[in-house]
Structure formats: C-alpha cells, structure tokens
Design an enzyme around this catalytic site. Structure first.
Site, PDB file in Angstrom:
ATOM      1  N   TRP A  21       0.754  -1.270  -0.085  1.00  0.00           N
ATOM      2  CA  TRP A  21      -0.139   0.114   0.177  1.00  0.00           C
ATOM      3  C   TRP A  21       0.846   1.319   0.144  1.00  0.00           C
ATOM      4  O   TRP A  21       0.593   2.148  -0.856  1.00  0.00           O
ATOM      5  CB  TRP A  21      -0.895  -0.165   1.043  1.00  0.00           C
ATOM      6  CG  TRP A  21      -1.998   1.034   1.176  1.00  0.00           C
ATOM      7  CD1 TRP A  21      -2.386   1.980   0.284  1.00  0.00           C
ATOM      8  CD2 TRP A  21      -3.118   1.202   2.265  1.00  0.00           C
ATOM      9  NE1 TRP A  21      -3.285   2.704   0.782  1.00  0.00           N
ATOM     10  CE2 TRP A  21      -3.755   2.312   1.663  1.00  0.00           C
ATOM     11  CE3 TRP A  21      -3.179   0.440   3.451  1.00  0.00           C
ATOM     12  CZ2 TRP A  21      -4.838   2.862   2.645  1.00  0.00           C
ATOM     13  CZ3 TRP A  21      -4.406   1.168   4.108  1.00  0.00           C
ATOM     14  CH2 TRP A  21      -5.059   2.046   3.778  1.00  0.00           C
ATOM     15  N   ASP A  52       1.661  -8.821  -2.042  1.00  0.00           N
ATOM     16  CA  ASP A  52      -0.028  -8.238  -2.147  1.00  0.00           C
ATOM     17  C   ASP A  52       0.025  -6.652  -2.448  1.00  0.00           C
ATOM     18  O   ASP A  52       0.764  -5.922  -2.026  1.00  0.00           O
ATOM     19  CB  ASP A  52      -0.587  -8.136  -0.836  1.00  0.00           C
ATOM     20  CG  ASP A  52      -2.158  -7.847  -0.855  1.00  0.00           C
ATOM     21  OD1 ASP A  52      -2.878  -8.584  -1.064  1.00  0.00           O
ATOM     22  OD2 ASP A  52      -2.392  -6.807  -0.423  1.00  0.00           O
ATOM     23  N   TYR A  57      -3.929   0.980  -5.367  1.00  0.00           N
ATOM     24  CA  TYR A  57      -2.934   1.848  -4.631  1.00  0.00           C
ATOM     25  C   TYR A  57      -2.055   2.486  -5.323  1.00  0.00           C
ATOM     26  O   TYR A  57      -1.302   2.370  -6.432  1.00  0.00           O
ATOM     27  CB  TYR A  57      -1.898   0.391  -3.965  1.00  0.00           C
ATOM     28  CG  TYR A  57      -2.336  -0.336  -3.150  1.00  0.00           C
ATOM     29  CD1 TYR A  57      -3.748   0.112  -2.329  1.00  0.00           C
ATOM     30  CD2 TYR A  57      -1.652  -1.817  -2.504  1.00  0.00           C
ATOM     31  CE1 TYR A  57      -4.159  -0.719  -1.478  1.00  0.00           C
ATOM     32  CE2 TYR A  57      -2.350  -2.482  -1.808  1.00  0.00           C
ATOM     33  CZ  TYR A  57      -3.243  -2.086  -0.994  1.00  0.00           C
ATOM     34  OH  TYR A  57      -4.051  -2.880  -0.062  1.00  0.00           O
ATOM     35  N   HIS A 122     -11.964  -6.620  -3.130  1.00  0.00           N
ATOM     36  CA  HIS A 122     -11.304  -5.595  -2.162  1.00  0.00           C
ATOM     37  C   HIS A 122     -12.416  -5.137  -1.082  1.00  0.00           C
ATOM     38  O   HIS A 122     -12.721  -3.839  -1.375  1.00  0.00           O
ATOM     39  CB  HIS A 122     -10.584  -4.528  -2.912  1.00  0.00           C
ATOM     40  CG  HIS A 122      -9.537  -3.529  -2.143  1.00  0.00           C
ATOM     41  ND1 HIS A 122      -8.773  -2.954  -2.718  1.00  0.00           N
ATOM     42  CD2 HIS A 122      -9.191  -3.497  -0.729  1.00  0.00           C
ATOM     43  CE1 HIS A 122      -7.847  -2.206  -2.015  1.00  0.00           C
ATOM     44  NE2 HIS A 122      -8.262  -2.898  -0.654  1.00  0.00           N
ATOM     45  N   SER A 153     -10.785  -9.895   0.483  1.00  0.00           N
ATOM     46  CA  SER A 153     -10.228  -8.993   1.752  1.00  0.00           C
ATOM     47  C   SER A 153     -11.547  -8.418   2.445  1.00  0.00           C
ATOM     48  O   SER A 153     -12.388  -7.954   1.662  1.00  0.00           O
ATOM     49  CB  SER A 153      -9.373  -7.792   1.183  1.00  0.00           C
ATOM     50  OG  SER A 153      -8.690  -7.111   2.147  1.00  0.00           O
TER      51      SER A 153
END
Length: 328
Positions: A21, A52, A57, A122, A153
């Site tokens: 991230w 990941d 991002y 997500h 997620s």
C-alpha cells in the site's frame, strides 16, 4: 525464511510477505518507483515470495512496480492483487460482473502478467457476499486463464464466514493483531475446516504496535492516520485497527513492560501472529528499508512464552476489547 501453505491454493508462501500500500513512500507523499522497486527486490532477496497489491494503490503505480520487479526476477514470486475499490460510490449496486471483469483485465495489463496468481475482492460492502453471480464470474475468469485463485479481503468476521461458503474462495485477507483478536475465535475454527488460506493485514495496527508513537506524534494531512480515525474516508478499522489512538498508546505502554528488552515491539507483534498456525502469511507494509528488516526479524524469533501470551491477552481485555471486539 519459513513457508506455510496458503490453504487450498496449494501454494507455499513466506510467513512474512509484503504488502505494498505504501511501498513507494510515506502515506500521501506520492509514489517513488525507485524506492518501491528497491524494497520489493530486497524482500525477494530475503526469501519473500508473496506480494500483495491492489489496483487502487497509488492509482495503479504499486501494481505496475510489483509486476516489473517480479518479471525481472528468476525466483517464483506469487502476486496477489485486488479489485472493486475503484467503484465510486463504493456501494453494493456498483458491483457488477462487467465492472469487475474489466478491473481484472486492467490489472493484467498493469502488471504485465498473463495470469494473476490471486485476485481478491477488495473489502466490498457486506451485501456483495450474498450475491452468487459475483463469485461465479471468477470461475469463468479462471477457465479463461486470467486468474488462478480467488480470495476476499474483508472488514468483518461475518463477511469472511459468508465468503467461505463459496467453493471457489481460497483465501481470506483479514485484520488480525494484538489489538484485533476476534478472528482467533470462530473464524480460525472455520478456516481450518474449509482449508482457507489466511492472509493477515494491518498486523502492526498502523504502526501503533511498533511502540514508537507518543501523544506528541503527528501525521501528514494526507495520511489516513490523520484523516480516517473516525472512518471519514473508509472503514475506521483500517486505521489503528479501530482502536482510539490515546487508548492504543496506553495499551502499548503496558506491552513495553511485557517485553522490556525490546525498543521496537514490531517483531514481537508479528511473532505473536505467527504463533497461530491458522495464519498462512502476514503482509506488513514497508515504506523504508529498515521497516522491511524489522518485519523480517519476526521469522527468527522464538514463540512467545505462555506467560507473555497471557499478559498480551490481559492487556487486550483490559484496554482494547470493548472498543473493537464486536464491531468487526
């Protein structure tokens, strides 16, 4: 490095893997491609084989950096990305088969890969987990050779339990740490029965569990630890694991008494997570090389003692539980 099986994917992944991230710099400071590539390369050098990322991002810059580095390496490195958070407003109605298909195909182009090792929904709204047609899409994408595995997620344990009902869900990414212990109850029991890979994110509670913050700590205006403490931008559980900052600081002071020899609590916080066999891997972030080195130290540490685990649990029950346990 040590490796664990990622559930029914059959993949063996590094216990400490890499979340990207903020791999290209501090929160909100823009993306530094050179720094991102350096950190990713150093992680792979250390035995990390699972990375990941997500299409949102840094507007795809993270995905692209991961793809460039992985393609340049001879080692087998598994890439997980995510889709769905581009939907705006981020509501159940925005999730359609056509929209999600396009996101997956865009991620393939952005990473430069022919097939994604793992694609994850997500953190979709809870209602999405009750729509079989969304999950059926990924069977078709797998048949087309665009993805190998599907995961989710999630924000809430409830969502993970529902997602596991779909046979094609192989992994669940969830927040789990010393300050967010609820997953160790029913959720871990169910993942064992269904052979689900568990990917742990936010393992250091946005840095709280490093022990390096104080009441004088400040954060940039574009840092979610500044603007999202009450959930103004996204689920507040992503920021300091949902723990009020001052309460977290009090609890950390107590943790320092449990581990008095450690100036940096991060490796112990990660080791605590690894002591749960249900966990496949942890994906702490790293915006600096020293963060990566600190995270990797956890693999070398022995398990916490029975007394240390009891002390951590006591601190959770005394300071943290009432603020987070039933919310997520």
């Amino acid at each position: 490095m040590k490796y664990r099986r990622l559930g029914k994917t059959g993949i063996n992944v590094s216990e400490i893997s890499l979340g990207t991230w903020q791999v290209g710099g501090k929160w909100g400071s823009g993306f530094d491609d050179a720094l991102a590539e350096k950190i990713i390369n150093e992680a792979i050098d250390a035995g990390v084989n699972f990375i990941d990322t997500a299409d949102v991002y840094e507007a795809g810059a993270s995905e692209a950096a991961v793809g460039r580095v992985v393609k340049s390496r001879s080692e087998e490195v598994f890439v997980a990305t995510k889709c769905g958070r581009q939907i705006n407003p981020h509501v159940n109605e925005g999730y359609t088969v056509d929209v999600l298909r396009k996101y997956v195909e865009d991620s393939l182009k952005n990473t430069g890969m022919d097939c994604l090792d793992l694609i994850q929904l997500h953190c979709p709204p809870t209602e999405v987990f009750y729509r079989p047609e969304i999950f059926e899409l990924f069977d078709r994408l797998r048949e087309e050779g665009k993805i190998k595995n599907l995961g989710v997620s999630i924000e809430k344990v409830e969502e993970g339990l529902k997602a596991m009902e779909y046979p094609n869900v192989s992994t669940v990414q969830i927040i789990f740490n010393m300050f967010r212990q609820r997953p160790s109850e029913l959720f871990f029991e169910k993942v064992q029965k269904k052979d689900i890979g568990v990917i742990v994110r936010v393992p250091l509670a946005s840095g709280l569990l490093t022990g390096k913050f104080s009441s004088d700590s400040t954060f940039d205006e574009e840092d979610h630890r500044k603007f999202n403490r009450d959930g103004a931008a996204f689920d507040k559980g992503e920021t300091f694991s949902g723990v009020p900052f001052e309460v977290g600081l009090q609890a950390v002071e107590e943790l320092k008494k449990v581990f008095p020899e450690r100036k940096n609590l991060a490796p112990m916080a990660l080791r605590w997570i690894l002591d749960f066999p249900e966990v496949s891997c942890i994906i702490p972030g790293a915006s600096k090389e020293e963060h990566l080195k600190s995270n990797l130290e956890a693999v070398k540490l022995p398990s916490l003692t029975k007394e240390e685990k009891a002390a951590v649990n006591q601190i959770y029950h005394e300071y943290i539980k009432k603020h987070v346990h039933q919310l997520w």
